[in-house]
Design a protein around this motif. Sequence first.
Motif, PDB file in Angstrom:
ATOM      1  N   GLU A  27       0.856  -1.195   0.000  1.00  0.00           N
ATOM      2  CA  GLU A  27       0.000   0.000   0.000  1.00  0.00           C
ATOM      3  C   GLU A  27       0.887   1.237   0.000  1.00  0.00           C
ATOM      4  O   GLU A  27       2.082   1.165   0.302  1.00  0.00           O
ATOM      5  CB  GLU A  27      -0.875   0.042   1.266  1.00  0.00           C
ATOM      6  N   SER A  28       0.290   2.377  -0.312  1.00  0.00           N
ATOM      7  CA  SER A  28       0.996   3.650  -0.205  1.00  0.00           C
ATOM      8  C   SER A  28      -0.015   4.767  -0.048  1.00  0.00           C
ATOM      9  O   SER A  28      -1.198   4.597  -0.351  1.00  0.00           O
ATOM     10  CB  SER A  28       1.875   3.894  -1.436  1.00  0.00           C
ATOM     11  N   ASP A  29       0.453   5.886   0.437  1.00  0.00           N
ATOM     12  CA  ASP A  29      -0.357   7.092   0.473  1.00  0.00           C
ATOM     13  C   ASP A  29       0.582   8.285   0.364  1.00  0.00           C
ATOM     14  O   ASP A  29       1.802   8.139   0.495  1.00  0.00           O
ATOM     15  CB  ASP A  29      -1.243   7.153   1.722  1.00  0.00           C
ATOM     16  N   TYR A  30       0.021   9.433   0.082  1.00  0.00           N
ATOM     17  CA  TYR A  30       0.855  10.596  -0.177  1.00  0.00           C
ATOM     18  C   TYR A  30       0.190  11.865   0.334  1.00  0.00           C
ATOM     19  O   TYR A  30      -1.002  11.899   0.621  1.00  0.00           O
ATOM     20  CB  TYR A  30       1.163  10.723  -1.672  1.00  0.00           C
ATOM     21  N   SER A  31       1.000  12.916   0.423  1.00  0.00           N
ATOM     22  CA  SER A  31       0.522  14.218   0.858  1.00  0.00           C
ATOM     23  C   SER A  31       0.140  15.036  -0.364  1.00  0.00           C
ATOM     24  O   SER A  31       0.889  15.084  -1.345  1.00  0.00           O
ATOM     25  CB  SER A  31       1.630  14.941   1.637  1.00  0.00           C
ATOM     26  N   TYR A  32      -1.002  15.704  -0.290  1.00  0.00           N
ATOM     27  CA  TYR A  32      -1.424  16.564  -1.396  1.00  0.00           C
ATOM     28  C   TYR A  32      -0.541  17.802  -1.499  1.00  0.00           C
ATOM     29  O   TYR A  32      -0.565  18.499  -2.500  1.00  0.00           O
ATOM     30  CB  TYR A  32      -2.893  16.976  -1.220  1.00  0.00           C
ATOM     31  N   SER A  33       0.266  18.071  -0.485  1.00  0.00           N
ATOM     32  CA  SER A  33       1.177  19.212  -0.539  1.00  0.00           C
ATOM     33  C   SER A  33       2.536  18.833  -1.128  1.00  0.00           C
ATOM     34  O   SER A  33       3.406  19.682  -1.268  1.00  0.00           O
ATOM     35  CB  SER A  33       1.353  19.827   0.850  1.00  0.00           C
ATOM     36  N   GLY A  34       2.711  17.564  -1.479  1.00  0.00           N
ATOM     37  CA  GLY A  34       3.967  17.128  -2.077  1.00  0.00           C
ATOM     38  C   GLY A  34       4.110  17.687  -3.484  1.00  0.00           C
ATOM     39  O   GLY A  34       3.218  17.537  -4.306  1.00  0.00           O
ATOM     40  N   ASN A  35       5.225  18.341  -3.749  1.00  0.00           N
ATOM     41  CA  ASN A  35       5.481  18.904  -5.072  1.00  0.00           C
ATOM     42  C   ASN A  35       6.328  17.908  -5.852  1.00  0.00           C
ATOM     43  O   ASN A  35       7.515  18.119  -6.081  1.00  0.00           O
ATOM     44  CB  ASN A  35       6.179  20.261  -4.933  1.00  0.00           C
ATOM     45  N   PHE A  36       5.718  16.814  -6.265  1.00  0.00           N
ATOM     46  CA  PHE A  36       6.445  15.675  -6.825  1.00  0.00           C
ATOM     47  C   PHE A  36       7.185  15.995  -8.113  1.00  0.00           C
ATOM     48  O   PHE A  36       8.179  15.365  -8.429  1.00  0.00           O
ATOM     49  CB  PHE A  36       5.483  14.496  -7.020  1.00  0.00           C
ATOM     50  N   ARG A  37       6.726  16.963  -8.867  1.00  0.00           N
ATOM     51  CA  ARG A  37       7.410  17.357 -10.108  1.00  0.00           C
ATOM     52  C   ARG A  37       8.752  18.034  -9.822  1.00  0.00           C
ATOM     53  O   ARG A  37       9.630  18.049 -10.663  1.00  0.00           O
ATOM     54  CB  ARG A  37       6.532  18.318 -10.909  1.00  0.00           C
ATOM     55  N   ARG A  38       8.891  18.630  -8.638  1.00  0.00           N
ATOM     56  CA  ARG A  38      10.091  19.382  -8.295  1.00  0.00           C
ATOM     57  C   ARG A  38      11.227  18.492  -7.783  1.00  0.00           C
ATOM     58  O   ARG A  38      12.394  18.844  -7.868  1.00  0.00           O
ATOM     59  CB  ARG A  38       9.726  20.423  -7.220  1.00  0.00           C
ATOM     60  N   TYR A  39      10.914  17.332  -7.255  1.00  0.00           N
ATOM     61  CA  TYR A  39      11.927  16.503  -6.617  1.00  0.00           C
ATOM     62  C   TYR A  39      12.849  15.855  -7.649  1.00  0.00           C
ATOM     63  O   TYR A  39      12.386  15.232  -8.597  1.00  0.00           O
ATOM     64  CB  TYR A  39      11.270  15.404  -5.770  1.00  0.00           C
ATOM     65  N   ARG A  40      14.155  16.013  -7.413  1.00  0.00           N
ATOM     66  CA  ARG A  40      15.144  15.414  -8.313  1.00  0.00           C
ATOM     67  C   ARG A  40      16.264  14.691  -7.568  1.00  0.00           C
ATOM     68  O   ARG A  40      16.955  13.875  -8.137  1.00  0.00           O
ATOM     69  CB  ARG A  40      15.764  16.494  -9.200  1.00  0.00           C
ATOM     70  N   THR A  41      16.477  15.055  -6.309  1.00  0.00           N
ATOM     71  CA  THR A  41      17.601  14.498  -5.554  1.00  0.00           C
ATOM     72  C   THR A  41      17.116  13.940  -4.213  1.00  0.00           C
ATOM     73  O   THR A  41      16.034  14.283  -3.743  1.00  0.00           O
ATOM     74  CB  THR A  41      18.673  15.582  -5.294  1.00  0.00           C
ATOM     75  N   TYR A  42      17.943  13.105  -3.613  1.00  0.00           N
ATOM     76  CA  TYR A  42      17.584  12.478  -2.338  1.00  0.00           C
ATOM     77  C   TYR A  42      18.837  12.133  -1.542  1.00  0.00           C
ATOM     78  O   TYR A  42      19.955  12.106  -2.069  1.00  0.00           O
ATOM     79  CB  TYR A  42      16.756  11.204  -2.574  1.00  0.00           C
ATOM     80  N   GLU A  43      18.606  11.851  -0.272  1.00  0.00           N
ATOM     81  CA  GLU A  43      19.639  11.320   0.616  1.00  0.00           C
ATOM     82  C   GLU A  43      18.925  10.550   1.714  1.00  0.00           C
ATOM     83  O   GLU A  43      17.761  10.818   2.023  1.00  0.00           O
ATOM     84  CB  GLU A  43      20.481  12.451   1.216  1.00  0.00           C
ATOM     85  N   PHE A  44      19.591   9.603   2.288  1.00  0.00           N
ATOM     86  CA  PHE A  44      19.003   8.808   3.363  1.00  0.00           C
ATOM     87  C   PHE A  44      19.089   9.529   4.694  1.00  0.00           C
ATOM     88  O   PHE A  44      20.068  10.214   4.974  1.00  0.00           O
ATOM     89  CB  PHE A  44      19.705   7.444   3.477  1.00  0.00           C
ATOM     90  N   VAL A  45      18.061   9.364   5.518  1.00  0.00           N
ATOM     91  CA  VAL A  45      18.072   9.870   6.886  1.00  0.00           C
ATOM     92  C   VAL A  45      19.039   9.004   7.671  1.00  0.00           C
ATOM     93  O   VAL A  45      19.082   7.788   7.491  1.00  0.00           O
ATOM     94  CB  VAL A  45      16.651   9.766   7.497  1.00  0.00           C
ATOM     95  N   THR A  46      19.806   9.624   8.520  1.00  0.00           N
ATOM     96  CA  THR A  46      20.703   8.850   9.375  1.00  0.00           C
ATOM     97  C   THR A  46      20.145   8.884  10.790  1.00  0.00           C
ATOM     98  O   THR A  46      19.409   9.796  11.152  1.00  0.00           O
ATOM     99  CB  THR A  46      22.130   9.434   9.357  1.00  0.00           C
ATOM    100  N   GLY A  47      20.471   7.911  11.556  1.00  0.00           N
ATOM    101  CA  GLY A  47      19.971   7.832  12.922  1.00  0.00           C
ATOM    102  C   GLY A  47      20.065   6.430  13.446  1.00  0.00           C
ATOM    103  O   GLY A  47      20.913   5.645  13.023  1.00  0.00           O
ATOM    104  N   ASP A  48      19.161   6.090  14.352  1.00  0.00           N
ATOM    105  CA  ASP A  48      19.164   4.771  14.968  1.00  0.00           C
ATOM    106  C   ASP A  48      18.350   3.784  14.145  1.00  0.00           C
ATOM    107  O   ASP A  48      17.616   4.158  13.235  1.00  0.00           O
ATOM    108  CB  ASP A  48      18.572   4.847  16.378  1.00  0.00           C
ATOM    109  N   GLY A  49      18.448   2.526  14.510  1.00  0.00           N
ATOM    110  CA  GLY A  49      17.634   1.495  13.871  1.00  0.00           C
ATOM    111  C   GLY A  49      18.214   1.031  12.548  1.00  0.00           C
ATOM    112  O   GLY A  49      19.377   1.265  12.233  1.00  0.00           O
TER     113      GLY A  49
END
Length: 198
Positions: A27-49
Motif C-alpha cells: 500500500e501507499s499514500d501521499y501528501s497533497y502538498s507534495g510537489n512531486f514534479r520538483r523533486y530530483r535528488t535524495y539522501e538517506f536519513v541517518t539515525g538509529d535502527g
Amino acid sequence: MKLSIPLCSGLALALSGCFAAREARIESDYSYSGNFRRYRTYEFVTGDGLASDTSKLGEAVRDAIRLRLKVQGYKTNKRRPDLLVNFRVYEGDMRFRGYVQEDLSRWVKQEKVEDEETPDDYRQGYQAQRMLLAEGTLLITLIDNRTNRAVWNGYASGVTVPSGPQAEVVLRRSVRSIFDQYRVFTEGYLDGNHMTEN
C-alpha cells in the motif's frame, strides 16, 4: 513425462516465492502538498535502527532503494537533497492509519499541489482508513527536505524476513513492490533531458 528431483525442488521454491510475494500487502499514500514534479535528488536519513544499520540487510534495503530511484531519474545529493528517505522494519502486527486516494501517478499528471493558499473548496481532503498490518512491515517514507514533512509512505506488510542469504532477496523484492506504488519520474527524465545534466 518425468521431472527430476532438483527441477521439482527448484519449481517448488520458485512457486513458494510467488505465493509469499502475493501474501504481502503493498500500500501507499501521499501528501497533497507534495510537489512531486520538483523533486530530483535524495539522501538517506541517518539515525538509529535499520536506517543507520551497516549490516548486509540495511545495505540491501538502501541499495534496492538507490537502484529504484536511479531508474526513475533521481540522483543523490548529500548537501541539499529534495527528498530525505527513511525506512524501517517493524516486527509483529501494527495498527496504521493510511488514506484512500487516487493513484499517485494520476495526481502528479494533474500537476496539483496544495499549500496554505489553496482555497478550502479546492482541497482534496484526506479520507483516513485504519489498517492492521500483518506481522512484519517494511515502511519507506519520503520526506520533503524543504518543509520537513512526509510526502509519501509506501509499505509492505506480512513480510517475513528469513535468516540467511534469502533475507536480502525478500527485502529487495519488497522494496521493488513498494516502489511500484511510486511511479514518479523526475521531470524531463523520460524525454532524455537528463543526458545534458552534469
